[in-house]
Design a protein around this motif. Structure first.
Motif, PDB file in Angstrom:
ATOM      1  N   UNK A 184       0.824  -1.210   0.000  1.00  0.00           N
ATOM      2  CA  UNK A 184       0.000   0.000   0.000  1.00  0.00           C
ATOM      3  C   UNK A 184       0.860   1.263   0.000  1.00  0.00           C
ATOM      4  N   UNK A 185       1.945   1.246   0.771  1.00  0.00           N
ATOM      5  CA  UNK A 185       2.840   2.411   0.776  1.00  0.00           C
ATOM      6  C   UNK A 185       3.403   2.675  -0.621  1.00  0.00           C
ATOM      7  N   UNK A 186       3.921   1.631  -1.255  1.00  0.00           N
ATOM      8  CA  UNK A 186       4.482   1.791  -2.606  1.00  0.00           C
ATOM      9  C   UNK A 186       3.391   2.152  -3.605  1.00  0.00           C
ATOM     10  N   UNK A 187       2.219   1.530  -3.475  1.00  0.00           N
ATOM     11  CA  UNK A 187       1.125   1.800  -4.401  1.00  0.00           C
ATOM     12  C   UNK A 187       0.608   3.217  -4.332  1.00  0.00           C
ATOM     13  N   UNK A 188       0.704   3.828  -3.151  1.00  0.00           N
ATOM     14  CA  UNK A 188       0.263   5.218  -2.987  1.00  0.00           C
ATOM     15  C   UNK A 188       1.367   6.216  -3.300  1.00  0.00           C
ATOM     16  N   UNK A 189       2.494   5.716  -3.798  1.00  0.00           N
ATOM     17  CA  UNK A 189       3.567   6.604  -4.245  1.00  0.00           C
ATOM     18  C   UNK A 189       4.546   7.030  -3.176  1.00  0.00           C
ATOM     19  N   UNK A 190       4.530   6.383  -2.009  1.00  0.00           N
ATOM     20  CA  UNK A 190       5.462   6.730  -0.946  1.00  0.00           C
ATOM     21  C   UNK A 190       6.816   6.059  -1.180  1.00  0.00           C
ATOM     22  N   UNK A 191       7.875   6.757  -0.841  1.00  0.00           N
ATOM     23  CA  UNK A 191       9.237   6.303  -1.125  1.00  0.00           C
ATOM     24  C   UNK A 191       9.770   5.488   0.050  1.00  0.00           C
ATOM     25  N   UNK A 192      10.151   4.232  -0.233  1.00  0.00           N
ATOM     26  CA  UNK A 192      10.676   3.311   0.781  1.00  0.00           C
ATOM     27  C   UNK A 192      12.117   2.992   0.408  1.00  0.00           C
ATOM     28  N   UNK A 193      13.048   3.391   1.270  1.00  0.00           N
ATOM     29  CA  UNK A 193      14.474   3.293   0.974  1.00  0.00           C
ATOM     30  C   UNK A 193      15.164   2.341   1.956  1.00  0.00           C
ATOM     31  N   UNK A 194      16.125   1.575   1.452  1.00  0.00           N
ATOM     32  CA  UNK A 194      16.914   0.701   2.302  1.00  0.00           C
ATOM     33  C   UNK A 194      18.271   1.295   2.635  1.00  0.00           C
TER      34      UNK A 194
END
Length: 306
Positions: A184-194
């Protein structure tokens, strides 16, 4: 505003929660609150947490009005005051500079969620050489459907406003709840970084929620349904990689050999190339599934720790 709110759901974790909370309180970055959310906890576990509360004013206990770890985490986030919420399970450990690493990363206002590298252990941190792999690019839904690089809620930090905006965790989800949230985070366009540095020690216990393989498959099906809402379906390659993950887990947990063989057979049928690569993971898994009846349990645990 407090920089971080650390949320720890607890149930019947008296044997491990003291070590977990001490690893959190030992963070070099000290601007945080520690919210321990009781999910119908044992009296003994609650007493351990109370002792920590008396020792450090940053620790407090909350009672989850509902049931289940996802609901407990949502309740913790609802009462949190920090800009960023970071989660930890009551049997895992954090390295001492995890929050310092995250504080530097979240200085970039374009980053919405973050995770690091995980080290796996059985009794003592470092007793298993396996480490997770951290991708260099922001996570996408296809990435997540192939292999969840975050691995566990203990490895996820997210801006509190973003967590609230996507609706938090699915309260009904017990397995793969992190995957469904990340989709859901990725689908809503939120940036997830490692961050390609060690942040979490993950306890590879043979018991507990993550040992229920068929329930894990059901949890993944829920996550796949969420991905479909964003127009993304798992490819045969990503399904093969997930079957490899289940086969490895079945081998490590000492499940019936037929389970590991079934997962390996399904993965190879979907995409033999994806199942077998990288070779260091795929080929031993395929061989292990065939040889499982002849492999002693300690050898399986050592070979397939992740």
């Amino acid at each position: 505003m407090t920089r971080f709110s650390i949320i720890v759901p607890f149930h019947n974790d008296a044997a491990t929660i003291a070590a977990t909370l001490n690893s959190l309180l030992g963070q070099r970055f000290s601007d945080f609150e520690l919210i321990c959310v009781g999910d119908k906890p044992s009296r003994q576990t609650t007493e351990v947490v109370r002792q920590l509360c008396a020792r450090d004013a940053r620790v407090r206990i909350e009672t989850n009005p509902n049931r289940g770890p996802s609901s407990a985490r949502n309740h913790g986030a609802a009462v949190a005051t920090g800009d960023i919420v970071a989660f930890c399970d009551a049997d895992d450990l954090w390295v001492t500079d995890k929050l310092a690493q995250l504080d530097r990363l979240f200085a970039d206002t374009g980053i919405d969620a973050a995770f690091g590298q995980i080290g796996f252990f059985s009794e003592t941190p470092g007793d298993c050489p396996t480490r997770s792999t951290v991708p260099t690019d922001p996570l996408t839904i296809p990435d997540l459907l192939a292999e969840n690089a975050v691995c566990t809620m203990s490895n996820l930090a997210v801006r509190r406003r973003v967590f609230a905006a996507v609706g938090g965790l699915n309260p009904a989800a017990v397995h793969n709840e992190d995957l469904e949230l990340l989709i859901r985070l990725a689908g809503e366009g939120h940036v997830i970084i490692g961050v390609d540095r060690l942040q979490v020690w993950y306890r590879t216990s043979g018991s507990g929620l993550s040992s229920d393989l068929e329930a894990m498959r059901a949890g993944r099906a829920r996550a796949v349904a969420t991905a479909a809402r964003y127009g993304v379906a798992p490819s045969p390659a990503s399904e093969a990689i997930y079957m490899r993950y289940l086969a490895r887990r079945a081998l490590r947990l000492g499940a019936e050999p037929s389970m590991a063989r079934a997962y390996a057979r399904a993965g190879l049928a979907l995409s033999a190339r994806s199942f077998l690569n990288p070779i260091r993971r795929g080929v031993p898994t395929a061989l292990g599934a065939v040889l499982a009846p002849a492999l002693p349990s300690p050898i399986r645990q050592a070979l397939f720790a992740r």
